[in-house]
Scaffold this motif. Structure first.
Motif, PDB file in Angstrom:
ATOM      1  N   LYS A 139       0.839  -1.201   0.000  1.00 13.30           N
ATOM      2  CA  LYS A 139       0.000   0.000   0.000  1.00 13.30           C
ATOM      3  C   LYS A 139       0.877   1.255   0.000  1.00 13.30           C
ATOM      4  N   VAL A 165      -5.175  10.208   5.913  1.00 13.54           N
ATOM      5  CA  VAL A 165      -4.812  10.746   7.217  1.00 13.54           C
ATOM      6  C   VAL A 165      -6.047  11.319   7.910  1.00 13.54           C
ATOM      7  N   LYS A 174       0.678   7.240  11.482  1.00 16.88           N
ATOM      8  CA  LYS A 174      -0.057   7.105  12.744  1.00 16.88           C
ATOM      9  C   LYS A 174       0.006   8.413  13.527  1.00 16.88           C
ATOM     10  N   ARG A 202      -2.264  10.982  11.921  1.00 21.58           N
ATOM     11  CA  ARG A 202      -3.692  10.735  12.176  1.00 21.58           C
ATOM     12  C   ARG A 202      -4.064  11.191  13.574  1.00 21.58           C
ATOM     13  N   THR A 203      -3.187  10.892  14.532  1.00 18.39           N
ATOM     14  CA  THR A 203      -3.486  11.313  15.901  1.00 18.39           C
ATOM     15  C   THR A 203      -3.517  12.826  16.009  1.00 18.39           C
ATOM     16  N   LEU A 251      -6.802  14.120  14.603  1.00 18.87           N
ATOM     17  CA  LEU A 251      -7.939  13.860  15.487  1.00 18.87           C
ATOM     18  C   LEU A 251      -7.919  14.810  16.673  1.00 18.87           C
ATOM     19  N   GLN A 301      -9.049  18.202  15.638  1.00 16.21           N
ATOM     20  CA  GLN A 301     -10.500  18.217  15.459  1.00 16.21           C
ATOM     21  C   GLN A 301     -11.196  18.273  16.810  1.00 16.21           C
ATOM     22  N   TYR A 302     -10.659  17.562  17.796  1.00 19.88           N
ATOM     23  CA  TYR A 302     -11.266  17.525  19.118  1.00 19.88           C
ATOM     24  C   TYR A 302     -11.158  18.878  19.805  1.00 19.88           C
ATOM     25  N   GLU A 333     -12.553  21.791  16.936  1.00 15.49           N
ATOM     26  CA  GLU A 333     -13.794  21.508  16.194  1.00 15.49           C
ATOM     27  C   GLU A 333     -13.681  21.875  14.726  1.00 15.49           C
ATOM     28  N   ASN A 354     -17.701  13.843  21.928  1.00  9.35           N
ATOM     29  CA  ASN A 354     -16.502  14.064  21.116  1.00  9.35           C
ATOM     30  C   ASN A 354     -15.470  12.970  21.329  1.00  9.35           C
ATOM     31  N   ILE A 357     -14.003  10.405  18.427  1.00  8.54           N
ATOM     32  CA  ILE A 357     -12.584  10.299  18.093  1.00  8.54           C
ATOM     33  C   ILE A 357     -12.069   8.890  18.321  1.00  8.54           C
ATOM     34  N   LYS A 412     -13.133   6.785  15.453  1.00 10.59           N
ATOM     35  CA  LYS A 412     -12.365   7.106  14.235  1.00 10.59           C
ATOM     36  C   LYS A 412     -11.004   6.444  14.299  1.00 10.59           C
ATOM     37  N   LYS A 413     -10.385   6.467  15.477  1.00 12.79           N
ATOM     38  CA  LYS A 413      -9.080   5.808  15.664  1.00 12.79           C
ATOM     39  C   LYS A 413      -9.215   4.314  15.392  1.00 12.79           C
ATOM     40  N   ASN A 422      -9.279   3.769  11.727  1.00 12.47           N
ATOM     41  CA  ASN A 422      -7.964   3.935  11.109  1.00 12.47           C
ATOM     42  C   ASN A 422      -7.103   2.713  11.331  1.00 12.47           C
TER      43      ASN A 422
END
Lengths: 267, 251
Positions: free
Chosen positions: A78, A83, A103, A106-107, A110, A113-114, A117, B105, B109, B112-113, B116
């Protein structure tokens, strides 16, 4: 002393076989010419990976990657990773390093976003990764990441294509290729990149695939050894693989590329 | 500065000169206790909400009222207590809104993790265990939220999980949590467990379940001051998640 002669006043040697240098044992050792050889060797690792292409138009960013398989019995590795909903990467080099960086990305997305927002701006994450790569080039323990990443994303400022280098540099591009035999693809893109700005999505994908074809070993692009991804204002980051990719391969084979490529497809 | 009255000691706090407290002899006379600030700050507030969940063979639904109350006042008449976690799971919570907001929230999350890392969708029961874990991690300062998780499992069966504030949960096919729980749960027991001999209809079809829920909410809105204003229903089917909004009385 090894058999290969060590060159003091070296040429860059990036396109030739690397000769062993005296100052390359440690990433923290400078050479008298002012170069960090370990970092440059890490960038060589990127050139060993198979080709990836990233192009962008006014609204969309497209990534295309050639997948390699270890042997006939194995699956294809792959190359394109998602992401976040608005961002993804295509990698070239050490896949394990890429997975670890992915990884982390991605964290970070997230968490952004948390806390805020809202989706993470692409450039912010790119700088974050570049700083992370740079730290590894300055410590005696550990080694640089051996992976180059083409980051495609769409945020409030539009679509972006960034290239992250193992040295910790990052560049923004209108079109870029990395990996083995990428020079041929780069030449193709240099000829056509001025038409990308106004191109429609299908035309853009066709350009990406045709550029990728230039880098492939025997011009063999099919839905199994290739994957593309698209991201745009109305389109979340989607990876097309396998069956879903076949229509785009057919589209590429049908019409030859013409110079004025702003028009939509014939059929 | 101490002043001694008959059987009473009045102490002025060293740090907060504007604050002093009258204490009798019989209570604790240690200075540390007397200097303790009389805290009227309450860490929790009840923002209301009644959440009802029903699951059946090929759908799963959650209904919630949209009134946000704070004691006798109404900060807003249209809050959404239900969220979509992923394409086949929805979560609704009643209780304190700030705890609900952050808890929802966190779950989004976390799932979502999961997606992934595992490249496949989360099962509803896995999500329920995860929510229970999150809630229990705060066992000694809980989230003031009463949750209801609903979704479609892989074999298209709906399932519904109801939680309490610290994470103990149960898989049921119908449940109610929140302010109106004591009034609504007996109605649900009667209808869905067929314990009442008066009901002959089958309420597990979508149309009947929806009309039943609308009636229930209309009636308890009249009997409970923290319920009213609006009704929101989220329905999870294999075609996707549908949302319905209805009006309830604004009084």
């Amino acid at each position: 002393r090894t058999a290969g002669a060590s060159r003091q006043g070296g040429r860059s040697g990036t396109d030739l076989a690397m000769f062993r240098n005296q100052y390359d044992t440690d990433v923290t050792t400078w050479s008298p010419q002012g170069r960090l050889h370990q970092v440059e060797y890490a960038m060589e690792a990127v050139k060993q990976g198979s080709a990836c292409v990233g192009v962008k138009s006014k609204n969309y960013a497209v990534l295309a990657a050639l997948k390699r398989s270890h042997n006939d019995m194995s699956s294809y590795q792959k190359k394109v990773f998602k992401v976040d909903e608005h961002m993804g990467i295509a990698i070239s080099g050490l896949t394990a390093d890429a997975r670890s960086l992915c990884k982390y990305m991605r964290t970070e997305c997230l968490e952004h976003q948390y806390v805020y927002e809202s989706p993470m701006p692409v450039q912010r994450l790119v700088v974050d990764i570049a700083d992370k790569c740079q730290t590894t080039t300055q410590g005696a323990s550990g080694r640089p990441y051996g992976v180059g990443m083409l980051i495609a994303g769409h945020d409030q400022t539009g679509p972006h294509i960034f290239y992250n280098c193992p040295s910790g540099n990052y560049y923004e591009y209108k079109a870029m290729t990395i990996g083995a035999r990428s020079q041929a693809a780069k030449t193709y893109l240099e000829r056509h990149y001025e038409t990308f700005e106004g191109a429609e999505l299908n035309a853009l994908i066709k350009h990406a695939l045709t550029a990728l074809k230039e880098s492939s070993q025997n011009g063999d692009i099919n839905s199994v050894n290739c994957s593309i991804s698209v991201v745009g204002p109305d389109k979340a980051f989607t990876i097309y693989d396998g069956e879903a990719l076949q229509p785009y391969i057919d589209m590429m084979d049908k019409n030859e590329i013409s110079e004025g490529d702003g028009a939509a497809m014939q059929e | 500065m101490k002043k001694h009255f008959k059987n009473k000691i009045m102490i002025r706090s060293y740090w907060k000169n504007f604050f002093w407290k009258e204490i009798s002899d019989l209570n604790s006379l240690k200075e540390e206790n007397l200097l303790k600030k009389n805290s009227d700050f309450n860490f929790y507030q009840n923002n209301g909400g009644t959440v009802l969940g029903i699951s059946s063979k090929n759908f799963s639904l959650i209904a919630s009222d949209t009134r946000f109350s704070l004691g006798m006042t109404l900060p807003t008449r249209s809050t959404t207590r239900i969220i979509k976690i992923c394409s086949n799971i929805i979560l609704a919570s009643a209780g304190m809104y700030s705890d609900i907001f952050f808890l929802q929230n966190l779950i989004q999350i976390g799932i979502k993790k999961f997606k992934n890392e595992n490249l496949e969708k989360c099962l509803v029961s896995s999500c329920a265990f995860y929510l229970s874990y999150i809630l229990y991690c705060k066992r000694f300062f809980p989230y003031y939220s009463f949750n209801l998780l609903a979704g479609l499992e892989k074999n298209r069966e709906g399932s519904c999980f109801c939680f309490d504030a610290i994470g103990s949960f149960e898989k049921t096919s119908f449940c109610c949590v929140g302010n109106g729980q004591s009034q609504v749960q007996p109605i649900l027991d009667g209808i869905f467990q067929k314990k009442s001999l008066l009901e002959k209809k089958d309420f597990r079809t979508m149309l009947n379940a929806k009309s039943c829920i609308k009636e229930i909410f209309l009636k308890i809105a009249k009997r409970n001051i923290s319920i009213g204003d609006g009704l929101q229903i989220f329905i999870v089917t294999k075609k996707g998640i549908f949302i319905e909004n209805h009006f309830l009385k604004l009084d």
